[in-house]
Design a protein around this motif. Structure first.
Motif, PDB file in Angstrom:
ATOM      1  N   MET A  42       0.713  -1.101  -0.067  1.00 25.95           N
ATOM      2  CA  MET A  42       0.113  -0.053  -0.150  1.00 25.95           C
ATOM      3  C   MET A  42       0.854   1.141  -0.113  1.00 25.95           C
ATOM      4  O   MET A  42       1.654   1.288   0.598  1.00 25.95           O
ATOM      5  N   ASN A  43       0.486   2.212  -0.755  1.00 25.74           N
ATOM      6  CA  ASN A  43       0.989   3.641  -0.604  1.00 25.74           C
ATOM      7  C   ASN A  43       0.586   4.376   0.245  1.00 25.74           C
ATOM      8  O   ASN A  43      -0.618   4.046   1.005  1.00 25.74           O
ATOM      9  N   LEU A  44       1.084   5.347   0.654  1.00 26.32           N
ATOM     10  CA  LEU A  44       0.629   6.287   1.845  1.00 26.32           C
ATOM     11  C   LEU A  44      -0.998   6.896   1.511  1.00 26.32           C
ATOM     12  O   LEU A  44      -1.680   6.817   2.599  1.00 26.32           O
ATOM     13  N   ALA A  45      -1.278   7.095   0.286  1.00 24.77           N
ATOM     14  CA  ALA A  45      -2.532   7.557  -0.117  1.00 24.77           C
ATOM     15  C   ALA A  45      -3.780   6.391   0.111  1.00 24.77           C
ATOM     16  O   ALA A  45      -4.688   6.606   0.526  1.00 24.77           O
ATOM     17  N   GLN A  46      -3.011   5.104  -0.339  1.00 25.18           N
ATOM     18  CA  GLN A  46      -4.075   4.090   0.082  1.00 25.18           C
ATOM     19  C   GLN A  46      -4.335   3.675   1.665  1.00 25.18           C
ATOM     20  O   GLN A  46      -5.531   3.536   1.991  1.00 25.18           O
ATOM     21  N   ILE A  47      -3.169   4.012   2.570  1.00 23.80           N
ATOM     22  CA  ILE A  47      -3.393   3.833   3.941  1.00 23.80           C
ATOM     23  C   ILE A  47      -4.261   4.994   4.248  1.00 23.80           C
ATOM     24  O   ILE A  47      -5.064   4.553   5.207  1.00 23.80           O
ATOM     25  N   GLY A  48      -3.962   6.315   3.964  1.00 28.80           N
ATOM     26  CA  GLY A  48      -4.834   7.530   4.392  1.00 28.80           C
ATOM     27  C   GLY A  48      -6.360   7.203   3.885  1.00 28.80           C
ATOM     28  O   GLY A  48      -7.219   7.328   4.958  1.00 28.80           O
ATOM     29  N   ALA A  49      -6.631   6.553   2.945  1.00 32.63           N
ATOM     30  CA  ALA A  49      -8.142   6.436   2.246  1.00 32.63           C
ATOM     31  C   ALA A  49      -8.681   5.239   3.252  1.00 32.63           C
ATOM     32  O   ALA A  49      -9.678   5.559   3.607  1.00 32.63           O
ATOM     33  N   TYR A  50      -7.832   4.201   3.365  1.00 35.84           N
ATOM     34  CA  TYR A  50      -8.222   3.318   4.300  1.00 35.84           C
ATOM     35  C   TYR A  50      -8.941   3.458   5.804  1.00 35.84           C
ATOM     36  O   TYR A  50      -9.923   3.488   6.191  1.00 35.84           O
ATOM     37  N   LEU A  51      -7.695   4.218   6.438  1.00 33.87           N
ATOM     38  CA  LEU A  51      -7.964   4.879   7.828  1.00 33.87           C
ATOM     39  C   LEU A  51      -8.965   5.858   7.790  1.00 33.87           C
ATOM     40  O   LEU A  51      -9.679   5.891   8.636  1.00 33.87           O
ATOM     41  N   ARG A  71     -11.893   5.668   5.760  1.00 31.60           N
ATOM     42  CA  ARG A  71     -13.154   4.937   5.862  1.00 31.60           C
ATOM     43  C   ARG A  71     -13.446   4.603   7.173  1.00 31.60           C
ATOM     44  O   ARG A  71     -14.485   4.360   7.783  1.00 31.60           O
ATOM     45  N   LEU A  72     -12.401   3.850   8.091  1.00 35.97           N
ATOM     46  CA  LEU A  72     -12.584   3.514   9.521  1.00 35.97           C
ATOM     47  C   LEU A  72     -12.763   4.398  10.255  1.00 35.97           C
ATOM     48  O   LEU A  72     -13.127   4.350  11.477  1.00 35.97           O
ATOM     49  N   GLY A  73     -12.611   5.824   9.899  1.00 36.83           N
ATOM     50  CA  GLY A  73     -12.518   6.919  10.835  1.00 36.83           C
ATOM     51  C   GLY A  73     -11.716   6.760  11.801  1.00 36.83           C
ATOM     52  O   GLY A  73     -11.728   7.320  13.020  1.00 36.83           O
ATOM     53  N   ALA A  74     -10.272   6.295  11.462  1.00 40.64           N
ATOM     54  CA  ALA A  74      -9.192   6.360  12.531  1.00 40.64           C
ATOM     55  C   ALA A  74      -8.191   7.046  12.132  1.00 40.64           C
ATOM     56  O   ALA A  74      -7.840   7.245  10.959  1.00 40.64           O
ATOM     57  N   ALA A  75      -7.483   7.688  12.994  1.00 41.32           N
ATOM     58  CA  ALA A  75      -6.058   8.266  12.799  1.00 41.32           C
ATOM     59  C   ALA A  75      -5.041   7.174  12.728  1.00 41.32           C
ATOM     60  O   ALA A  75      -5.051   6.026  13.174  1.00 41.32           O
ATOM     61  N   ALA A 106       0.926  -2.700   6.321  1.00 47.19           N
ATOM     62  CA  ALA A 106       1.309  -1.529   5.894  1.00 47.19           C
ATOM     63  C   ALA A 106       1.430  -0.654   6.851  1.00 47.19           C
ATOM     64  O   ALA A 106       2.477   0.251   7.165  1.00 47.19           O
ATOM     65  N   LEU A 107       1.015  -0.837   8.113  1.00 46.45           N
ATOM     66  CA  LEU A 107       1.109  -0.102   9.614  1.00 46.45           C
ATOM     67  C   LEU A 107       2.032  -0.544  10.419  1.00 46.45           C
ATOM     68  O   LEU A 107       2.423  -0.146  11.576  1.00 46.45           O
ATOM     69  N   GLY A 108       2.899  -1.822  10.088  1.00 49.57           N
ATOM     70  CA  GLY A 108       3.921  -2.303  10.792  1.00 49.57           C
ATOM     71  C   GLY A 108       3.554  -3.657  11.728  1.00 49.57           C
ATOM     72  O   GLY A 108       4.331  -4.012  12.542  1.00 49.57           O
ATOM     73  N   PHE A 109       2.466  -3.708  11.666  1.00 51.34           N
ATOM     74  CA  PHE A 109       1.873  -5.124  12.513  1.00 51.34           C
ATOM     75  C   PHE A 109       2.438  -6.614  11.820  1.00 51.34           C
ATOM     76  O   PHE A 109       2.709  -6.428  10.532  1.00 51.34           O
TER      77      PHE A 109
END
Length: 293
Positions: free
Chosen positions: A1-10, A12-16, A83-86
């Motif tokens: 995932m690129n940064l834009a995809q990560i941001g878009a996914y988060l 949608r979840l309403g998460a930082a 992508a978040l490091g988990f």
């Protein structure tokens, strides 16, 4: 995932974006996923492709604002978590059905997730009504959750006799196809077995045969009915099955009503699940269902 995809996914979840991949961050993402991304099988009945590839899953869940069933939801969630490091390992499961019989191999996809604070968790945002939070992978006692009392146990024989143990019935002691493998786990909710998990690591492509079966077989419950369901912000659940809308409160109180008009059905999909549809889905002939998994 690129940064834009990560941001878009988060988004949608309403998460930082979490500062670190901790257990607490995983818990929040898990609950938000259950609240915002519905468990649904509409693609099977709308004639849409279900493709178990990372890009296609992200296109559907993030780009199109849709949900999906276990392979899609846990598949997409695994991409975000990695992508978040988990540390993420897909695992195969088999769902318990009637008379305690286990479903087909690769019947279900769940995630084994490792966090930087030393935890290992069983994460599952693709089983419908289940735990709201990840379950501690190594804990064998009861685990309280808003969705019920859960327990992860060492697997033994199921009600149909599967899991009789090595050496019973085949003289060379080789483990049979329907016997329990060392390390297999059963996940229980309120004392009832939900599914069996194999601890061997898998990859997304391993689940294509299971997804194909669920999309095409007349014996699959996914080809027999429509479902769209998510956890509510209050801790209950809202489910649309065909034209039957069921709203369950956190205390178990239920309200059920039938939707008469097409615009009512489409309105519920749009307003309560965030899904825009051009027509009301109806159960299709499974022989014509999507095979492009």
């Amino acid at each position: 995932m690129n940064l834009a995809q990560i941001g878009a996914y988060l988004h949608r979840l309403g998460a930082a974006r979490p500062d670190r991949p901790t257990a607490e961050a995983l818990r929040e993402l898990h609950l938000r996923h259950l609240r915002t991304v519905p468990f649904e099988n509409l693609s099977i009945h709308l004639g849409e492709e279900i493709v178990l590839e990372e890009k296609r899953l992200l296109d559907k869940v993030v780009g199109a604002g849709r949900g999906g069933f276990c392979y899609e939801l846990n598949g997409a969630f695994s991409v975000l978590l990695a992508a978040l490091g988990f540390g993420v390992t897909p695992l195969a499961g088999r769902v318990y059905g009637e008379e305690g019989r286990l479903g087909i191999p690769y019947d279900h996809l769940v995630l084994r997730v490792r966090t930087v604070d030393g935890g290992e968790w069983l994460a599952d945002v693709g089983f419908g009504a289940h735990s709201h939070y990840p379950l501690a992978f190594a804990e064998r006692g009861e685990q309280a959750d808003p969705g019920g009392t859960f327990q992860v146990t060492e697997a033994g024989p199921d009600a149909a006799g599967a899991g009789a143990g090595a050496g019973a019935g085949d003289g060379d002691g080789v483990l049979g196809a329907d016997r329990v493998a060392a390390g297999d786990l059963d996940v229980l909710c309120d004392g009832q077995p939900q599914y069996r998990v194999e601890v061997r690591p898998r990859v997304l492509g391993d689940f294509r045969a299971g997804a194909w079966w669920h999309c095409t077989s007349p014996s699959s419950h996914f080809t027999q009915s429509l479902v769209c369901s998510r956890v509510t912000e209050e801790g209950g659940r809202i489910t649309l099955s065909g034209r039957t809308l069921t709203e369950t409160a956190a205390d178990g109180a239920r309200e059920v009503r039938e939707l008469e008009r097409d615009d009512e059905v489409l309105g519920i999909y749009r307003e309560r699940f965030g899904i825009e549809l051009d027509c009301v889905p109806t159960v299709r002939n499974p022989g014509k269902a999507n095979r492009n998994v």
